[in-house]
Design a protein around this motif. Structure first.
Motif, short mmCIF file in Angstrom:
data_model
loop_
_atom_site.label_atom_id
_atom_site.label_comp_id
_atom_site.label_asym_id
_atom_site.label_seq_id
_atom_site.Cartn_x
_atom_site.Cartn_y
_atom_site.Cartn_z
N PHE A 17 0.76 -1.24 0.00
CA PHE A 17 0.00 0.00 0.00
C PHE A 17 0.79 1.30 0.00
N SER A 18 2.04 1.28 0.39
CA SER A 18 2.80 2.53 0.46
C SER A 18 2.89 3.19 -0.91
N THR A 19 2.58 4.45 -0.98
CA THR A 19 2.57 5.31 -2.17
C THR A 19 1.57 4.89 -3.24
N THR A 20 0.65 3.97 -2.90
CA THR A 20 -0.42 3.66 -3.84
C THR A 20 -1.50 4.72 -3.72
N SER A 21 -2.33 4.80 -4.73
CA SER A 21 -3.50 5.68 -4.69
C SER A 21 -4.75 4.83 -4.56
N PHE A 22 -5.67 5.29 -3.76
CA PHE A 22 -6.97 4.63 -3.62
C PHE A 22 -7.77 4.95 -4.88
N VAL A 23 -8.13 3.92 -5.66
CA VAL A 23 -8.74 4.17 -6.96
C VAL A 23 -10.17 3.66 -7.12
N GLY A 24 -10.66 2.84 -6.20
CA GLY A 24 -12.02 2.37 -6.39
C GLY A 24 -12.53 1.56 -5.23
N ILE A 25 -13.86 1.32 -5.27
CA ILE A 25 -14.50 0.57 -4.21
C ILE A 25 -15.66 -0.23 -4.77
N ASP A 26 -15.81 -1.45 -4.28
CA ASP A 26 -17.01 -2.26 -4.52
C ASP A 26 -17.71 -2.39 -3.18
N PHE A 27 -19.02 -2.22 -3.19
CA PHE A 27 -19.78 -2.29 -1.95
C PHE A 27 -20.26 -3.72 -1.73
N GLY A 28 -20.10 -4.19 -0.50
CA GLY A 28 -20.53 -5.53 -0.14
C GLY A 28 -21.97 -5.56 0.31
N SER A 29 -22.35 -6.68 0.89
CA SER A 29 -23.74 -6.89 1.26
C SER A 29 -24.14 -6.21 2.56
N GLY A 30 -23.18 -5.83 3.38
CA GLY A 30 -23.50 -5.19 4.65
C GLY A 30 -22.75 -3.89 4.82
N PRO A 31 -23.03 -3.16 5.89
CA PRO A 31 -22.41 -1.85 6.08
C PRO A 31 -20.91 -1.90 6.31
N ASN A 32 -20.38 -3.02 6.72
CA ASN A 32 -18.95 -3.12 7.00
C ASN A 32 -18.20 -3.92 5.95
N HIS A 33 -18.84 -4.34 4.88
CA HIS A 33 -18.16 -5.17 3.88
C HIS A 33 -17.93 -4.38 2.60
N HIS A 34 -16.64 -4.06 2.36
CA HIS A 34 -16.27 -3.28 1.18
C HIS A 34 -14.95 -3.81 0.64
N LEU A 35 -14.78 -3.66 -0.66
CA LEU A 35 -13.54 -4.05 -1.33
C LEU A 35 -12.92 -2.80 -1.94
N LEU A 36 -11.74 -2.43 -1.45
CA LEU A 36 -11.06 -1.21 -1.89
C LEU A 36 -9.91 -1.58 -2.82
N TYR A 37 -9.71 -0.80 -3.88
CA TYR A 37 -8.65 -1.02 -4.85
C TYR A 37 -7.64 0.12 -4.80
N PHE A 38 -6.36 -0.25 -4.94
CA PHE A 38 -5.27 0.71 -4.88
C PHE A 38 -4.36 0.45 -6.08
N LYS A 39 -3.68 1.51 -6.55
CA LYS A 39 -2.80 1.37 -7.71
C LYS A 39 -1.58 2.27 -7.55
N ARG A 40 -0.44 1.76 -8.01
CA ARG A 40 0.80 2.54 -8.05
C ARG A 40 1.42 2.31 -9.42
N GLY A 41 1.56 3.41 -10.18
CA GLY A 41 2.12 3.29 -11.53
C GLY A 41 1.21 2.44 -12.40
N ASP A 42 1.82 1.83 -13.41
CA ASP A 42 1.04 1.00 -14.33
C ASP A 42 1.08 -0.48 -13.98
N ASP A 43 1.96 -0.87 -13.07
CA ASP A 43 2.17 -2.30 -12.87
C ASP A 43 1.90 -2.83 -11.46
N HIS A 44 1.44 -1.99 -10.54
CA HIS A 44 1.20 -2.47 -9.19
C HIS A 44 -0.23 -2.18 -8.77
#
Length: 145
Positions: A17-44
């Motif tokens: 996660f260091s120096t990655t950017s938060f780029v997206g989220i998928d919402f899960g079935s409950g209030p505490n269930h989420h999937l977060l996506y992070f990206k650094r450059g083109d390959d990570h």
């Protein structure tokens, strides 16, 4: 699966996660269930699946779900500046450039609190780290053929 130490897990999380950017989220079935996506450059790419309580720290103390989701979405495209793993339990903190911190609870009696990895969908090319029930940390690696 192998159990891992706090030090090894902190190293893995910093790599993910260091120096990655938060780029997206998928919402899960409950209030505490989420999937977060992070990206650094083109390959990570990295992801964080949250299955337990979480919140975004700010100066005020309001903690309703709608406000917390708004705060999380406001972190989009911000870079992670610092990664911290709790000492006693694997509570995860990602601090962003704005100074806001995403806190993810790392302890549950019966269920996994969060998982993190470096491949989609929900796997790991090199790393798949899981906050297991009872506060244990585990790394899943592929068996060599």
């Amino acid at each position: 699966m192998t159990r891992t130490t706090n030090s090894e897990a902190s190293t893995i999380l910093t790599h993910l996660f260091s120096t990655t950017s938060f780029v997206g989220i998928d919402f899960g079935s409950g209030p505490n269930h989420h999937l977060l996506y992070f990206k650094r450059g083109d390959d990570h790419e990295a992801w964080l699946s949250i299955e337990g309580p979480w919140h975004v720290h700010t100066a005020d103390t309001l903690f309703d779900e709608a406000l917390q989701l708004q705060r999380l979405i406001e972190l989009r495209r911000e870079r992670v500046r610092h990664v911290r793993l709790g000492d006693e339990y694997p509570h995860l903190e990602l601090t962003f450039e704005s100074g806001r911190t995403l806190f993810v609870n790392g302890f549950h009696e019966q269920f996994e609190s969060w998982q993190a990895g470096d491949a989609r969908p929900l796997g790991g090319d090199e790393y798949l780290l899981v906050a297991m029930p009872q506060g244990e940390l585990a790394v899943f690696v592929e068996e060599e053929a």
